[in-house]
Design a protein around this motif. Structure first.
Motif, PDB file in Angstrom:
ATOM      1  N   UNK A  16      26.766   1.939 -24.618  1.00  0.00           N
ATOM      2  CA  UNK A  16      27.233   1.729 -23.245  1.00  0.00           C
ATOM      3  C   UNK A  16      28.330   0.680 -23.243  1.00  0.00           C
ATOM      4  N   UNK A  17      29.392   0.941 -22.463  1.00  0.00           N
ATOM      5  CA  UNK A  17      30.574   0.080 -22.607  1.00  0.00           C
ATOM      6  C   UNK A  17      30.439  -1.264 -21.905  1.00  0.00           C
ATOM      7  N   UNK A  18      29.290  -1.537 -21.246  1.00  0.00           N
ATOM      8  CA  UNK A  18      29.122  -2.866 -20.665  1.00  0.00           C
ATOM      9  C   UNK A  18      28.651  -3.886 -21.694  1.00  0.00           C
ATOM     10  N   UNK A  19      28.355  -3.414 -22.932  1.00  0.00           N
ATOM     11  CA  UNK A  19      27.924  -4.345 -23.962  1.00  0.00           C
ATOM     12  C   UNK A  19      29.007  -4.456 -25.036  1.00  0.00           C
ATOM     13  N   UNK A  71      33.116   5.333 -25.574  1.00  0.00           N
ATOM     14  CA  UNK A  71      32.296   4.249 -26.110  1.00  0.00           C
ATOM     15  C   UNK A  71      33.201   3.096 -26.522  1.00  0.00           C
ATOM     16  N   UNK A  72      33.492   2.210 -25.574  1.00  0.00           N
ATOM     17  CA  UNK A  72      34.439   1.134 -25.859  1.00  0.00           C
ATOM     18  C   UNK A  72      33.918   0.178 -26.923  1.00  0.00           C
ATOM     19  N   UNK A 112      25.600  14.764 -50.581  1.00  0.00           N
ATOM     20  CA  UNK A 112      25.642  13.897 -49.401  1.00  0.00           C
ATOM     21  C   UNK A 112      26.506  12.694 -49.755  1.00  0.00           C
ATOM     22  N   UNK A 113      27.516  12.455 -48.962  1.00  0.00           N
ATOM     23  CA  UNK A 113      28.440  11.350 -49.224  1.00  0.00           C
ATOM     24  C   UNK A 113      28.683  10.572 -47.937  1.00  0.00           C
ATOM     25  N   UNK A 114      29.310   9.419 -48.078  1.00  0.00           N
ATOM     26  CA  UNK A 114      29.643   8.626 -46.890  1.00  0.00           C
ATOM     27  C   UNK A 114      30.944   7.886 -47.119  1.00  0.00           C
ATOM     28  N   UNK A 115      31.589   7.573 -46.024  1.00  0.00           N
ATOM     29  CA  UNK A 115      32.790   6.744 -46.054  1.00  0.00           C
ATOM     30  C   UNK A 115      32.855   5.932 -44.768  1.00  0.00           C
ATOM     31  N   UNK A 116      33.577   4.834 -44.802  1.00  0.00           N
ATOM     32  CA  UNK A 116      33.706   3.973 -43.634  1.00  0.00           C
ATOM     33  C   UNK A 116      35.063   4.208 -42.981  1.00  0.00           C
ATOM     34  N   UNK A 117      35.021   4.432 -41.660  1.00  0.00           N
ATOM     35  CA  UNK A 117      36.255   4.623 -40.900  1.00  0.00           C
ATOM     36  C   UNK A 117      36.256   3.651 -39.725  1.00  0.00           C
ATOM     37  N   UNK A 118      37.443   3.342 -39.263  1.00  0.00           N
ATOM     38  CA  UNK A 118      37.609   2.488 -38.067  1.00  0.00           C
ATOM     39  C   UNK A 118      38.640   3.172 -37.179  1.00  0.00           C
ATOM     40  N   UNK A 119      38.256   3.413 -35.934  1.00  0.00           N
ATOM     41  CA  UNK A 119      39.110   4.163 -35.010  1.00  0.00           C
ATOM     42  C   UNK A 119      39.459   3.311 -33.791  1.00  0.00           C
ATOM     43  N   UNK A 120      40.671   3.451 -33.260  1.00  0.00           N
ATOM     44  CA  UNK A 120      41.050   2.664 -32.083  1.00  0.00           C
ATOM     45  C   UNK A 120      40.305   3.103 -30.816  1.00  0.00           C
ATOM     46  N   UNK A 121      39.916   4.378 -30.739  1.00  0.00           N
ATOM     47  CA  UNK A 121      39.217   4.907 -29.586  1.00  0.00           C
ATOM     48  C   UNK A 121      38.177   5.907 -30.052  1.00  0.00           C
ATOM     49  N   UNK A 122      36.998   5.859 -29.470  1.00  0.00           N
ATOM     50  CA  UNK A 122      35.925   6.802 -29.790  1.00  0.00           C
ATOM     51  C   UNK A 122      35.454   7.437 -28.486  1.00  0.00           C
ATOM     52  N   UNK A 123      35.595   8.749 -28.383  1.00  0.00           N
ATOM     53  CA  UNK A 123      35.161   9.500 -27.211  1.00  0.00           C
ATOM     54  C   UNK A 123      33.977  10.362 -27.613  1.00  0.00           C
ATOM     55  N   UNK A 124      32.886  10.270 -26.879  1.00  0.00           N
ATOM     56  CA  UNK A 124      31.671  10.993 -27.207  1.00  0.00           C
ATOM     57  C   UNK A 124      31.541  12.250 -26.352  1.00  0.00           C
TER      58      UNK A 124
END
Length: 297
Positions: free
Chosen positions: A146-149, A220-221, A285-297
């Motif tokens: 929630x974007x209030x947190x 999701x801010x 099964x693999x994983x990677x770390x990403x960082x995005x400027x905006x995430x829309x659910x």
């Protein structure tokens, strides 16, 4: 003990309506590990899911075969459901498509098309029913975005009574379908509140830690510029010469230690189900770390 997940390399209410059932015709048995004629699988998708001038041509061959492989994975219980996002086909067209796949012998299990708002899922009523019973009994880790947190936090299903009631109602609805013993393909429509769809999809698709948020939000801010660990499960469908993406989901990197138990349980269950079948090989099964400027659910 340090979880091995921490050592991965960085890389309101609804109204049911329009329940429709179809009697199965004669179904040809398929030898596990084999596949029906690939042109028949392609033709089934183009004939059932395309319309107008596109009928008979439709989606590319690879897209048609990937969709057939995903349906087979659901039928075999490798995942509870798939969210159809390959075109504009509705529940009636998807039901016809599943009947066509059964007709050419791809699978014999019962499947259901569940229409949620404007979206359609293909699922196994038995598998999803069992999954929802576990979710309600053992609980599920939810990630509140929630974007209030300022940051994502973990919460439990009982902290979201409206969502918990919806999960219970969906489970009851699907258990009712299991009483139709001779019906091979069925469909129904539910109209849940829009704000619940993100969490409900995550639960139905078998994600170990679905995202949820307060009503009225889709962005999701608190995930913006937050490192997310994306998990991907791939397997090979050798008769079709394809590699299929079985799962793809993310969890906030900051919550990874707290979620290690849920992730371990998810992987253990997936590997056990994969070993119990012979149609798909080479599970990875693999994983990677990403960082995005905006995430829309």
């Amino acid at each position: 003990m340090r979880s091995r997940w921490e050592a991965w390399p960085k890389r309101n209410s609804w109204t049911p309506s329009c329940v429709r059932m179809e009697e199965p015709g004669s179904r040809g048995a398929r030898i596990p590990g084999s596949a029906p004629s690939l042109p028949l699988l392609v033709a089934a998708a183009r004939r059932s899911l395309c319309s107008g001038r596109r009928r008979g041509r439709g989606s590319p061959r690879a897209t048609c075969l990937h969709l057939a492989g995903e349906v087979l994975a659901v039928a075999l219980g490798l995942k509870p459901a798939l969210l159809y996002d390959c075109g504009r086909a509705g529940a009636d067209q998807l039901r016809s498509y599943l009947e066509a796949l059964q007709g050419v012998g791809l699978f014999t299990q019962r499947l259901h098309v569940l229409e949620l708002g404007e979206h359609c899922l293909v699922l196994s009523p038995e598998r999803v029913g069992q999954h929802l019973e576990r979710v309600q009994g053992d609980g599920v880790a939810l990630v509140d975005v929630s974007d209030e947190q300022p940051n994502p936090t973990l919460c439990a299903l009982h902290q979201w009574p409206d969502l918990g009631a919806l999960v219970a109602e969906v489970g009851l609805h699907l258990r009712g379908l299991q009483g139709k013993a001779r019906l091979a393909v069925s469909s129904s429509r539910l109209q849940p509140p829009d704000w619940t769809l993100c969490a409900l999809f995550g639960i139905l698709l078998g994600y170990p830690a679905p995202y949820t948020f307060r009503p009225g939000r889709t962005e999701a801010k608190c995930l913006a510029l937050t490192p997310l660990r994306v998990f991907t499960a791939l397997l090979s469908w050798r008769p079709a010469g394809l590699q299929l993406q079985l799962y793809s989901f993310s969890v906030p990197e900051c919550l990874l230690p707290a979620l290690s138990g849920a992730l371990d349980a998810w992987e253990s269950d997936l590997r056990a189900r994969w070993r119990a079948q012979s149609d798909f090989a080479d599970l990875s099964i693999s994983s990677e770390v990403v960082t995005l400027p905006t995430v829309v659910l």
